[in-house]
Design an enzyme around this catalytic site. Structure first.
Site, mmCIF file in Angstrom:
data_model
loop_
_atom_site.group_PDB
_atom_site.id
_atom_site.type_symbol
_atom_site.label_atom_id
_atom_site.label_comp_id
_atom_site.label_asym_id
_atom_site.label_seq_id
_atom_site.Cartn_x
_atom_site.Cartn_y
_atom_site.Cartn_z
ATOM 1 N N ASP A 15 0.823 -1.218 0.000
ATOM 2 C CA ASP A 15 0.000 0.000 0.000
ATOM 3 C C ASP A 15 0.857 1.269 0.000
ATOM 4 O OD1 ASP A 15 -2.111 -1.853 0.450
ATOM 5 O OD2 ASP A 15 -1.892 -1.654 2.613
ATOM 6 N N GLU A 225 -11.391 0.041 -3.298
ATOM 7 C CA GLU A 225 -10.567 0.596 -2.212
ATOM 8 C C GLU A 225 -9.354 1.296 -2.829
ATOM 9 O OE1 GLU A 225 -9.369 -2.817 0.145
ATOM 10 O OE2 GLU A 225 -8.099 -3.597 -1.442
HETATM 11 O O1 FUB Z 1 -3.164 -3.593 3.511
HETATM 12 C C1 FUB Z 1 -4.468 -3.824 3.966
HETATM 13 C C2 FUB Z 1 -5.466 -3.516 2.909
HETATM 14 O O2 FUB Z 1 -5.193 -4.308 1.757
HETATM 15 C C3 FUB Z 1 -5.425 -2.109 2.381
HETATM 16 O O3 FUB Z 1 -6.015 -1.179 3.252
HETATM 17 C C4 FUB Z 1 -6.108 -2.303 1.096
HETATM 18 O O4 FUB Z 1 -6.014 -1.220 0.209
HETATM 19 C C5 FUB Z 1 -5.460 -3.559 0.581
HETATM 20 O O5 FUB Z 1 -4.241 -3.296 -0.046
#
Ligand code: FUB
Length: 324
Positions: A15, A225
């Site tokens: 991320d 997301e």
């Molecule tokens: O790293 C945890 C979660 O996985 C992140 O918040 C999302 O975007 C995905 O990458």
């Protein structure tokens, strides 16, 4: 095309939110760690509890790990799962934005402030009032106004906030369906001191290329997301992950608040379930920071990589060839 090497191999990172501060690139990633928790759609296997900050003077050059910048034990409201963070600079101070589940298991977004891009960061004792869900991404516009983008469905709980209040039972619906408009990411203006929202949390309208809302059933294009905002030649580029179809895509608008119109894919699926990115300009080139699982082969142990991006004459994004 050769697969780029991870920017760090001594710990697992994911991320990546990259920014150019003081003539260097600083990267604010999640810090993945080993766990016995099995993979599930709730994302329980992403069980992180601190953040490291990385910097580099050139892309492809040496990378410095500045060590732990913030940890769960330092934040009274955090229960678990410190997920994807971001950072912003304003008036010479640096702000780390990070999501985590509170003690009731509800994702909130916290802010921590520091005097240097690498931290350490002093956390506010409570999450940002009115914040919820995951994956904060900050953007400071040329006029000095700062924005925080956020949201993520499924394990990121955005579907629980459809009424404006947290409805735990709505978790199981996972998301909107069929021809309904897809659930939308969120944005709020940040106050001058960067610690609170200065206005209401707004939904970000995402239009498909036909001008209609992206349907919930269009999993190749709907928001899942990993929001990111950058500006290129006066236009606002809102990019994100499509989650279960594993694309990084983008949409272009005339205002940081949207609406945005779908413009295409940035990255095809990587190794591993999640995909997440940032886009940064550095020394007159544009870079995509992203992650995959090539170092471990496990979904929850990811590694950050970087590729150069270019724009065509219409402002469409492409991966540059050859890569750094
Ligand atoms: O790293 C945890 C979660 O996985 C992140 O918040 C999302 O975007 C995905 O990458």
């Amino acid at each position: 095309m050769a697969d780029p090497s991870p920017i760090a191999t001594h710990i697992f990172t994911a991320d990546p939110s990259a920014h150019a501060f003081n003539g260097k690139i600083y990267v604010y990633p999640s810090h993945d760690r080993e766990t016995d928790i099995q993979d599930n759609d709730n994302g329980d296997q992403y069980d992180m509890n601190d953040y490291h900050v990385f910097s580099m003077e050139s892309v492809g050059g040496p990378v410095t790990d500045h060590g732990i910048a913030l940890k769960a034990d330092d934040v009274p409201w955090v229960g678990k799962q410190m997920w994807a963070p971001d950072a912003a600079e304003k008036n010479g101070k640096y702000y780390l934005y990070y999501p985590a589940r509170d003690k009731e298991g509800v994702f909130r977004i916290g802010v921590a402030a520091g005097d240097k891009p690498e931290g350490p960061f002093k956390p506010d004792p409570e999450p940002i009032p009115g914040s919820y869900s995951i994956d904060p991404a900050s953007f400071v516009d040329d006029d000095g106004q700062a924005y925080l983008y956020f949201g993520g469905i499924w394990g990121g709980q955005l579907q629980c906030w459809r009424t404006g209040d947290f409805v735990r039972e709505a978790y199981d619906t996972m998301e909107a369906s069929g021809d309904e408009p897809a659930l939308l990411p969120r944005v709020a203006k940040l106050s001058d001191d960067m610690h609170t929202f200065s206005g209401d949390v707004q939904q970000i309208v995402l239009h498909d290329t036909d001008g209609k809302p992206i349907h919930a059933s269009n999993h190749d294009r709907r928001f899942f997301e990993a929001a990111w905002m950058h500006k290129y030649q006066g236009k606002y580029y809102f990019s994100y992950s499509t989650g279960d179809t594993h694309y990084l895509v983008y949409a272009i608008g005339e205002s940081p608040l949207g609406p945005f119109t779908y413009a295409g894919r940035i990255l095809e699926p990587v190794k591993g379930w999640t995909t997440h990115h940032s886009i940064v300009e550095f020394q007159s080139k544009w870079y995509l920071f992203y992650h995959d699982v090539s170092l471990s082969g496990k979904n929850h142990l990811r590694c950050v990589k970087v590729r150069e991006l270019v724009y065509d004459a219409e402002g469409k994004i492409k991966l540059a060839q050859p890569q750094p």
